[in-house]
Design an enzyme around this catalytic site. Structure first.
Site, mmCIF file in Angstrom:
data_model
loop_
_atom_site.group_PDB
_atom_site.id
_atom_site.type_symbol
_atom_site.label_atom_id
_atom_site.label_comp_id
_atom_site.label_asym_id
_atom_site.label_seq_id
_atom_site.Cartn_x
_atom_site.Cartn_y
_atom_site.Cartn_z
ATOM 1 N N ARG A 157 0.891 -1.160 -0.027
ATOM 2 C CA ARG A 157 0.060 0.018 0.071
ATOM 3 C C ARG A 157 0.912 1.185 0.028
ATOM 4 O O ARG A 157 1.889 1.325 0.960
ATOM 5 C CB ARG A 157 -0.915 0.141 1.260
ATOM 6 N N THR A 197 -0.724 7.711 -0.757
ATOM 7 C CA THR A 197 -2.120 7.484 -1.454
ATOM 8 C C THR A 197 -2.954 6.359 -1.030
ATOM 9 O O THR A 197 -4.055 6.469 -0.988
ATOM 10 C CB THR A 197 -1.916 7.330 -2.893
ATOM 11 N N ASP A 207 1.244 -1.971 12.076
ATOM 12 C CA ASP A 207 1.391 -2.380 10.760
ATOM 13 C C ASP A 207 1.722 -4.062 11.001
ATOM 14 O O ASP A 207 2.691 -4.603 11.442
ATOM 15 C CB ASP A 207 2.585 -1.890 10.427
ATOM 16 N N ASP A 246 4.958 -5.642 9.597
ATOM 17 C CA ASP A 246 6.205 -5.037 10.033
ATOM 18 C C ASP A 246 6.056 -5.988 11.516
ATOM 19 O O ASP A 246 7.231 -6.296 11.930
ATOM 20 C CB ASP A 246 6.223 -3.668 10.471
HETATM 21 O O1 LIG Z 1 -7.036 -2.336 3.243
HETATM 22 P P1 LIG Z 1 -5.825 -1.400 2.683
HETATM 23 O O2 LIG Z 1 -6.121 -0.119 3.044
HETATM 24 O O3 LIG Z 1 -5.449 -1.798 1.427
HETATM 25 O O4 LIG Z 1 -4.714 -1.901 3.788
HETATM 26 C C1 LIG Z 1 -4.427 -3.150 4.125
HETATM 27 C C2 LIG Z 1 -3.063 -3.654 3.621
HETATM 28 O O5 LIG Z 1 -2.045 -3.213 4.047
HETATM 29 C C3 LIG Z 1 -1.058 -4.021 4.752
HETATM 30 O O6 LIG Z 1 -0.529 -4.388 3.672
HETATM 31 P P2 LIG Z 1 1.121 -3.318 3.428
HETATM 32 O O7 LIG Z 1 0.765 -2.526 2.515
HETATM 33 O O8 LIG Z 1 1.670 -2.680 4.831
HETATM 34 O O9 LIG Z 1 2.011 -4.384 2.890
HETATM 35 P P3 LIG Z 1 2.903 -5.607 4.038
HETATM 36 O O10 LIG Z 1 2.097 -6.495 4.216
HETATM 37 O O11 LIG Z 1 4.045 -5.932 2.983
HETATM 38 O O12 LIG Z 1 3.557 -4.962 5.289
HETATM 39 C C4 LIG Z 1 -2.164 -5.102 5.152
HETATM 40 O O13 LIG Z 1 -1.424 -6.270 5.341
HETATM 41 C C5 LIG Z 1 -3.047 -5.016 3.944
HETATM 42 O O14 LIG Z 1 -2.460 -5.759 2.821
HETATM 43 O O1 LIG Z 2 -3.894 -0.759 10.551
HETATM 44 C C1 LIG Z 2 -3.295 -1.091 9.285
HETATM 45 C C2 LIG Z 2 -3.797 -0.781 8.005
HETATM 46 C C3 LIG Z 2 -2.938 -1.220 7.039
HETATM 47 N N1 LIG Z 2 -1.961 -2.150 7.111
HETATM 48 C C4 LIG Z 2 -1.829 -2.564 8.557
HETATM 49 O O2 LIG Z 2 -0.686 -3.449 8.555
HETATM 50 N N2 LIG Z 2 -2.446 -1.928 9.693
HETATM 51 MG MG LIG Z 3 2.697 -3.499 6.173
#
Ligand SMILES: O=P(O)(O)OC[C@H]1O[C@H](OP(=O)(O)OP(=O)(O)O)[C@H](O)[C@@H]1O
Ligand SMILES: O=c1cc[nH]c(=O)[nH]1
Ligand SMILES: [Mg+2]
Length: 215
Positions: A110, A114, A206, A209
């Site tokens: 994400r 944005t 997150d 992370d």
């Molecule tokens: O509903 P949304 O607003 O799309 O947000 C949720 C997304 O954000 C996070 O991923 P992230 O982009 O942090 O990637 P990661 O899993 O690699 O940390 C989470 O694991 C989802 O995939």
């Molecule tokens: O709260 C949130 C939103 C997006 N992605 C995450 O990991 N946590």
């Molecule tokens: Mg993430």
């Protein structure tokens, strides 16, 4: 302002053990190892609930006592499809429940500004269109990532998709339901909403992370 979604198409897995584990997961003091273990354990509860309606067929079994008509799973096979990275944390738990499932991967991050999802990897089982797909990601925030992944799976011909997340925001549920009227959503909790950075409130931070220790 409250966000309205269709509660009939969302199952909240709120077993007391789930709620207890989720509280530890949310705690900022919970470290990487315990966080990872809890995500995996919660995935088992969710998988149990999400597979409750799988069709069964009769099978004859000889017990040490006598012959018995028992049940076995019938029909369509399953695929577990994590949205990378954080979805990976749910795969081992689900494979404990469904060892024969195939695993596909959809890589998505994400954008920090944005909040739009960006796809960077995709690899699915060849016969994915014949399988029930458990699309898994611990966080359903704006719903952008899940919606994009659902769209991709639908384009591959997948008809039965169950989205398993651990924490969902009402905004994300609504976005997913608006984009895909047939998906079934499972969550351990539906939180209050999103903050100015589109993080779930109170959420757990997150997830990726915290699972991988990249804070
Ligand atoms: O509903 P949304 O607003 O799309 O947000 C949720 C997304 O954000 C996070 O991923 P992230 O982009 O942090 O990637 P990661 O899993 O690699 O940390 C989470 O694991 C989802 O995939
Ligand atoms: O709260 C949130 C939103 C997006 N992605 C995450 O990991 N946590
Ligand atoms: Mg993430």
């Amino acid at each position: 302002m409250s966000v309205s979604y269709d509660p009939a198409r969302v199952t909240v897995v709120d077993h007391p053990l789930v709620q207890h584990k989720l509280s530890i997961l949310r705690d900022e003091k919970t470290g990487t190892k315990q966080f990872r273990d809890l995500v995996s354990e919660l995935a088992v509860f969710e998988g149990y609930e999400a597979t409750r309606d799988l069709p069964l067929e009769d099978v004859q079994v000889t017990t040490p006592i006598r012959e018995a008509t028992c049940k076995q799973l019938a029909g369509r096979k399953l695929a577990i499809v994590p949205i990378l990275r954080a979805g990976l944390g749910m795969v081992d738990g689900l494979l404990e429940l469904i060892p024969a499932a195939r695993v596909g991967h959809i890589g998505m991050y994400r954008d920090e500004v944005t909040h739009e999802p960006h796809e960077y990897y995709c690899k699915l089982p060849q016969d994915v269109d014949e399988r029930i797909c458990l699309l898994v990601d611990p966080m359903l925030a704006t719903g952008g990532s899940a919606t994009a992944a659902l769209e991709y799976l639908r384009k591959q011909g997948v008809s039965d998709i169950r989205l398993l997340c651990i924490v969902a925001a009402p905004e994300g549920i609504k976005a997913v339901q608006d984009a895909d009227p047939n998906v079934k959503i499972f969550a351990c909790a539906i939180d209050e909403g999103l903050n100015e950075n589109a993080y779930i409130v109170p959420g757990l931070g997150d997830a990726g992370d915290r699972i991988f220790g990249t804070l």
